[in-house]
Design a protein around this motif. Structure first.
Motif, short mmCIF file in Angstrom:
data_model
loop_
_atom_site.label_atom_id
_atom_site.label_comp_id
_atom_site.label_asym_id
_atom_site.label_seq_id
_atom_site.Cartn_x
_atom_site.Cartn_y
_atom_site.Cartn_z
N HIS A 7 0.86 -1.20 0.00
CA HIS A 7 0.00 0.00 0.00
C HIS A 7 0.89 1.24 0.00
O HIS A 7 1.70 1.41 0.90
CB HIS A 7 -0.91 0.01 1.23
CG HIS A 7 -1.60 1.32 1.41
ND1 HIS A 7 -2.64 1.73 0.60
CD2 HIS A 7 -1.39 2.34 2.27
CE1 HIS A 7 -3.04 2.93 0.97
NE2 HIS A 7 -2.30 3.33 1.99
N ILE A 8 0.73 2.08 -1.00
CA ILE A 8 1.52 3.31 -1.05
C ILE A 8 0.64 4.48 -0.64
O ILE A 8 -0.35 4.79 -1.30
CB ILE A 8 2.12 3.51 -2.46
CG1 ILE A 8 3.07 2.33 -2.75
CG2 ILE A 8 2.87 4.84 -2.55
CD1 ILE A 8 3.84 2.42 -4.04
N GLU A 9 1.00 5.09 0.48
CA GLU A 9 0.20 6.17 1.06
C GLU A 9 0.29 7.42 0.18
O GLU A 9 1.39 7.87 -0.14
CB GLU A 9 0.73 6.47 2.47
CG GLU A 9 -0.02 7.57 3.21
CD GLU A 9 -1.50 7.24 3.36
OE1 GLU A 9 -1.83 6.22 3.97
OE2 GLU A 9 -2.33 8.02 2.83
N LYS A 10 -0.87 7.98 -0.17
CA LYS A 10 -0.87 9.13 -1.07
C LYS A 10 -1.39 10.40 -0.40
O LYS A 10 -1.55 11.42 -1.06
CB LYS A 10 -1.70 8.82 -2.32
CG LYS A 10 -0.99 7.84 -3.27
CD LYS A 10 -1.75 7.64 -4.56
CE LYS A 10 -2.91 6.69 -4.34
NZ LYS A 10 -3.56 6.25 -5.58
N ASN A 11 -1.66 10.33 0.90
CA ASN A 11 -2.25 11.48 1.58
C ASN A 11 -1.16 12.31 2.28
O ASN A 11 -0.54 11.83 3.24
CB ASN A 11 -3.28 10.97 2.60
CG ASN A 11 -3.97 12.09 3.34
OD1 ASN A 11 -3.59 13.26 3.22
ND2 ASN A 11 -4.99 11.74 4.11
N PRO A 12 -0.92 13.56 1.83
CA PRO A 12 0.12 14.39 2.44
C PRO A 12 -0.02 14.55 3.95
O PRO A 12 0.98 14.67 4.66
CB PRO A 12 -0.04 15.74 1.74
CG PRO A 12 -0.67 15.42 0.43
CD PRO A 12 -1.57 14.24 0.69
N LYS A 13 -1.26 14.56 4.43
CA LYS A 13 -1.45 14.71 5.87
C LYS A 13 -0.82 13.53 6.63
O LYS A 13 -0.21 13.72 7.68
CB LYS A 13 -2.97 14.77 6.14
CG LYS A 13 -3.30 15.31 7.50
CD LYS A 13 -4.79 15.51 7.67
CE LYS A 13 -5.07 15.95 9.10
NZ LYS A 13 -6.49 16.20 9.32
N LYS A 14 -0.94 12.34 6.05
CA LYS A 14 -0.34 11.15 6.68
C LYS A 14 1.19 11.23 6.62
O LYS A 14 1.88 10.81 7.55
CB LYS A 14 -0.82 9.88 5.97
CG LYS A 14 -2.31 9.61 6.11
CD LYS A 14 -2.55 8.69 7.29
CE LYS A 14 -4.03 8.46 7.58
NZ LYS A 14 -4.77 7.87 6.44
#
Ligand SMILES: [Zn+2]
Length: 304
Positions: free
Chosen positions: A236-243
């Motif tokens: 899973h590649i996280e795409k949310n800048p907040k994360k």
């Protein structure tokens, strides 16, 4: 360079703090570029040709062949938001005494946007009153740029792309996600710029340079291959800048501010052991690989 309250004057005495140095940003872009789909790669190659600085800055040191030229433009674009910090066509909108420069066709504005490079999650380990960073900052601007790039007119998208490449990279340098507030440093340390190490360095610059200073293609290619081998892409590649910012903040606590509530001073700089720098290099390698995977995922998603 980050200007932050009373640090402004004091920071001018220190080496500039730019986020990952050019090496770090080029590495992230190189890892990402290899992971773009052929369709997305064709779109970013085309977009950058519409950037006003394509011929002058982005392809300044590009090879003659078309493929090499396109790749070099993508790597140079990742450094562009730092390049303009010393460019007289642009002005620093965060300085009260700054004068706006004339708009050049092709740019939406001539601001350096120096506050887009980071988001200061407040960290107050000794109970000091934490400060607060008003927008615009990385947390307000990067999600906006990512949202817009797919549907923006070509000129805007061409301007947005280097910013996305750059700020995405910066947020994987943990000190771009934090400012530490201490009772002895109530205005915060501006992401480690206020933690003084010897030899004209500070904590922020130590981390900026943790992937090395060599921008040669040989170094970039070898470092990228080593980083990918040591840290393969997660499922899973996280795409949310907040994360990404939350992760950077956690890394700041677990890997960066591990020396206690000290700040050092010019008279008595903080002395960090060699093992500290070695660990920073390890963390940087993992973060650079991750930033490369995530940048590719975001662009593959938005520029189909
Ligand atoms: Zn930056």
């Amino acid at each position: 360079m980050r200007t932050f309250g009373f640090f402004a004057a004091f920071l001018s005495l220190l080496p500039s703090a730019f986020g990952w140095n050019a090496t770090g940003h080029r590495l992230i872009a190189a890892i990402a570029y290899d992971r773009l789909t052929s369709k997305t790669r064709a779109r970013v190659d085309e977009l950058l040709k519409h950037h006003p600085d394509y011929a002058t800055i982005l392809t300044r040191s590009a090879p003659a062949d078309e493929r090499g030229r396109a790749r070099e433009a993508f790597l140079a674009a990742a450094v562009w938001p730092d390049t303009i910090k010393g460019d007289a066509r642009f002005w620093d909108d965060t300085r009260k005494d700054a004068h706006a420069t004339d708009l050049i066709p092709g740019f939406p504005d001539m601001k350096r946007h120096t506050n887009w490079h980071y988001y200061d999650t407040p960290y107050a380990p000794d109970g000091a009153e934490p400060g607060h960073q008003d927008p615009p900052h990385a947390l307000s601007e990067l999600p906006r740029l990512i949202r817009e790039i797919g549907k923006a007119p070509q000129a805007s998208a061409a301007y947005d792309l280097p910013w996305i490449e750059h700020v995405e990279g910066d947020l994987h340098q943990p000190l771009h996600c934090v400012s530490r507030f201490l009772k002895s440093q109530p205005n915060g340390d501006a992401g480690g710029n206020g933690v003084i190490l010897g030899e004209r360095r500070n904590l922020h610059s130590l981390w900026d340079g943790a992937a090395g200073n060599d921008t040669s293609d040989a170094y970039i290619t070898k470092y990228a291959a080593d980083a990918i081998a040591a840290h393969p892409a997660p499922k899973h590649i996280e795409k949310n800048p907040k994360k990404w910012i939350q992760e950077g903040f956690e890394l700041s606590k677990s890997q960066v501010y591990t020396f206690g509530n000290e700040t050092g001073s010019r008279e008595h700089p903080l002395n960090l052991p060699e093992s500290y720098s070695e660990n920073a290099k390890r963390v940087a390698q993992a973060q650079i690989a991750l930033a490369g995977y995530r940048l590719a995922a975001v662009l593959n998603d938005k520029l189909k």
